[in-house]
Design a protein around this motif. Sequence first.
Motif, PDB file in Angstrom:
ATOM      1  N   VAL A 238       0.862  -1.180   0.000  1.00  0.00           N
ATOM      2  CA  VAL A 238       0.000   0.000   0.000  1.00  0.00           C
ATOM      3  C   VAL A 238       0.897   1.228   0.000  1.00  0.00           C
ATOM      4  O   VAL A 238       2.113   1.134   0.199  1.00  0.00           O
ATOM      5  CB  VAL A 238      -0.957   0.002   1.208  1.00  0.00           C
ATOM      6  CG1 VAL A 238      -1.909  -1.182   1.106  1.00  0.00           C
ATOM      7  CG2 VAL A 238      -0.203  -0.032   2.530  1.00  0.00           C
ATOM      8  N   ILE A 239       0.306   2.384  -0.228  1.00  0.00           N
ATOM      9  CA  ILE A 239       1.081   3.603  -0.399  1.00  0.00           C
ATOM     10  C   ILE A 239       1.095   4.402   0.909  1.00  0.00           C
ATOM     11  O   ILE A 239       0.029   4.754   1.434  1.00  0.00           O
ATOM     12  CB  ILE A 239       0.504   4.466  -1.541  1.00  0.00           C
ATOM     13  CG1 ILE A 239       0.462   3.645  -2.843  1.00  0.00           C
ATOM     14  CG2 ILE A 239       1.320   5.738  -1.717  1.00  0.00           C
ATOM     15  CD1 ILE A 239       1.792   3.087  -3.285  1.00  0.00           C
ATOM     16  N   PRO A 240       2.261   4.708   1.468  1.00  0.00           N
ATOM     17  CA  PRO A 240       2.317   5.516   2.690  1.00  0.00           C
ATOM     18  C   PRO A 240       1.629   6.860   2.500  1.00  0.00           C
ATOM     19  O   PRO A 240       1.773   7.505   1.465  1.00  0.00           O
ATOM     20  CB  PRO A 240       3.831   5.706   2.901  1.00  0.00           C
ATOM     21  CG  PRO A 240       4.468   4.553   2.196  1.00  0.00           C
ATOM     22  CD  PRO A 240       3.593   4.285   1.008  1.00  0.00           C
ATOM     23  N   GLY A 241       0.841   7.263   3.512  1.00  0.00           N
ATOM     24  CA  GLY A 241       0.159   8.539   3.441  1.00  0.00           C
ATOM     25  C   GLY A 241      -1.177   8.492   2.736  1.00  0.00           C
ATOM     26  O   GLY A 241      -1.794   9.538   2.522  1.00  0.00           O
ATOM     27  N   ASP A 242      -1.660   7.277   2.386  1.00  0.00           N
ATOM     28  CA  ASP A 242      -2.932   7.175   1.666  1.00  0.00           C
ATOM     29  C   ASP A 242      -4.138   7.288   2.589  1.00  0.00           C
ATOM     30  O   ASP A 242      -5.277   7.267   2.140  1.00  0.00           O
ATOM     31  CB  ASP A 242      -2.995   5.868   0.871  1.00  0.00           C
ATOM     32  CG  ASP A 242      -3.166   4.642   1.774  1.00  0.00           C
ATOM     33  OD1 ASP A 242      -2.881   4.736   2.982  1.00  0.00           O
ATOM     34  OD2 ASP A 242      -3.565   3.580   1.255  1.00  0.00           O
ATOM     35  N   GLY A 243      -3.904   7.367   3.898  1.00  0.00           N
ATOM     36  CA  GLY A 243      -4.986   7.465   4.862  1.00  0.00           C
ATOM     37  C   GLY A 243      -5.270   6.185   5.613  1.00  0.00           C
ATOM     38  O   GLY A 243      -6.032   6.189   6.587  1.00  0.00           O
ATOM     39  N   ALA A 244      -4.662   5.076   5.215  1.00  0.00           N
ATOM     40  CA  ALA A 244      -4.867   3.793   5.884  1.00  0.00           C
ATOM     41  C   ALA A 244      -3.655   3.451   6.756  1.00  0.00           C
ATOM     42  O   ALA A 244      -2.680   4.201   6.814  1.00  0.00           O
ATOM     43  CB  ALA A 244      -5.118   2.698   4.855  1.00  0.00           C
ATOM     44  N   ASP A 245      -3.724   2.309   7.434  1.00  0.00           N
ATOM     45  CA  ASP A 245      -2.653   1.874   8.333  1.00  0.00           C
ATOM     46  C   ASP A 245      -1.665   1.004   7.559  1.00  0.00           C
ATOM     47  O   ASP A 245      -1.967  -0.139   7.222  1.00  0.00           O
ATOM     48  CB  ASP A 245      -3.247   1.089   9.501  1.00  0.00           C
ATOM     49  CG  ASP A 245      -2.203   0.668  10.526  1.00  0.00           C
ATOM     50  OD1 ASP A 245      -0.999   0.863  10.265  1.00  0.00           O
ATOM     51  OD2 ASP A 245      -2.595   0.134  11.573  1.00  0.00           O
ATOM     52  N   PHE A 246      -0.494   1.550   7.289  1.00  0.00           N
ATOM     53  CA  PHE A 246       0.509   0.852   6.491  1.00  0.00           C
ATOM     54  C   PHE A 246       0.900  -0.482   7.116  1.00  0.00           C
ATOM     55  O   PHE A 246       1.201  -1.452   6.421  1.00  0.00           O
ATOM     56  CB  PHE A 246       1.743   1.751   6.347  1.00  0.00           C
ATOM     57  CG  PHE A 246       2.792   1.224   5.405  1.00  0.00           C
ATOM     58  CD1 PHE A 246       2.673   1.415   4.030  1.00  0.00           C
ATOM     59  CD2 PHE A 246       3.905   0.554   5.884  1.00  0.00           C
ATOM     60  CE1 PHE A 246       3.635   0.934   3.153  1.00  0.00           C
ATOM     61  CE2 PHE A 246       4.879   0.068   5.018  1.00  0.00           C
ATOM     62  CZ  PHE A 246       4.738   0.258   3.645  1.00  0.00           C
TER      63      PHE A 246
END
Length: 284
Positions: free
Chosen positions: A125-133
């Motif tokens: 997943v992409i860091p800073g996308d709003g979810a928990d990496f």
Amino acid sequence: MTAIARRFADLDGVSLHYLDAGAGDAVVLVHGIPQTSHEWRHVIPRLAGRYRVIAPDLRGLGDSSRPATGYDKKTLAGDLWQLVRGHLGIERFFLVGHDWGGPVAFSLAAQHPEAVRRLAILDVVIPGDGADFSQGGRRWHHAFFRTLDLPEALCAGREHLVLRWLFDHYGQRPTSIPEADQQEYLRTYTQFGAFRAMLAFYRALPVDAEDNREILARAGKLRMPVLALGGEEGFGRGSECIASLRRVAEDVRGGTVPACGHWIPEEQPERLCDELLRFFGEEP
């Protein structure tokens, strides 16, 4: 049999080792951790039948040099930009990133959208996308690797125990990555400075998230077509991958890869090649 050349490029502050095979439009393959360009060994021959394939070892890893700093993904993407545009003179290319190679590829595409024809992101997943990496701590090694000093002290001379645990547990089964290939990864990750560099990828996560939030706020979502694939088994990201990319890109397709954990290029290389060749071939 596909001829794969091993080359080196001396860039600004770093020397990158990369694999170079095939001819035609360029495809850049960006590896993850704890791997190197070797992870693309099953993918390169098929793609090289139609494209020129460039597979670098990221700064600090594989047979590239190991500077003390520069492990935020914006800087790592800058290394690849120097290699592909500056050193090789390639103006436009297809881009694929697996694991930490995914955030590096995303940063490169966000900084140079005119150059990236299509982007594929594999099981990350992409860091800073709003979810928990880190999936609420399920990926326990993220917090451990980001802890200052302790991993170096505990793992000195025992790096192989950590890496082998990841290889044994993150695929569909413990044998997903054969012993000979694990030995190739261990050859480089046990070299002086490599484990430190690996940890630096994780320790830069807050910077990566802020960099991504800033560029998305300024430039908006990625507009080139994106393929997002997550492994269904083990520690595979599953549908998290496509959900993340939809938060940061406008045109996203993909889904999950059955009978596969985290190591998509090594567990399901034929399925991946089919997906990539179809995806790249859709371009007019």
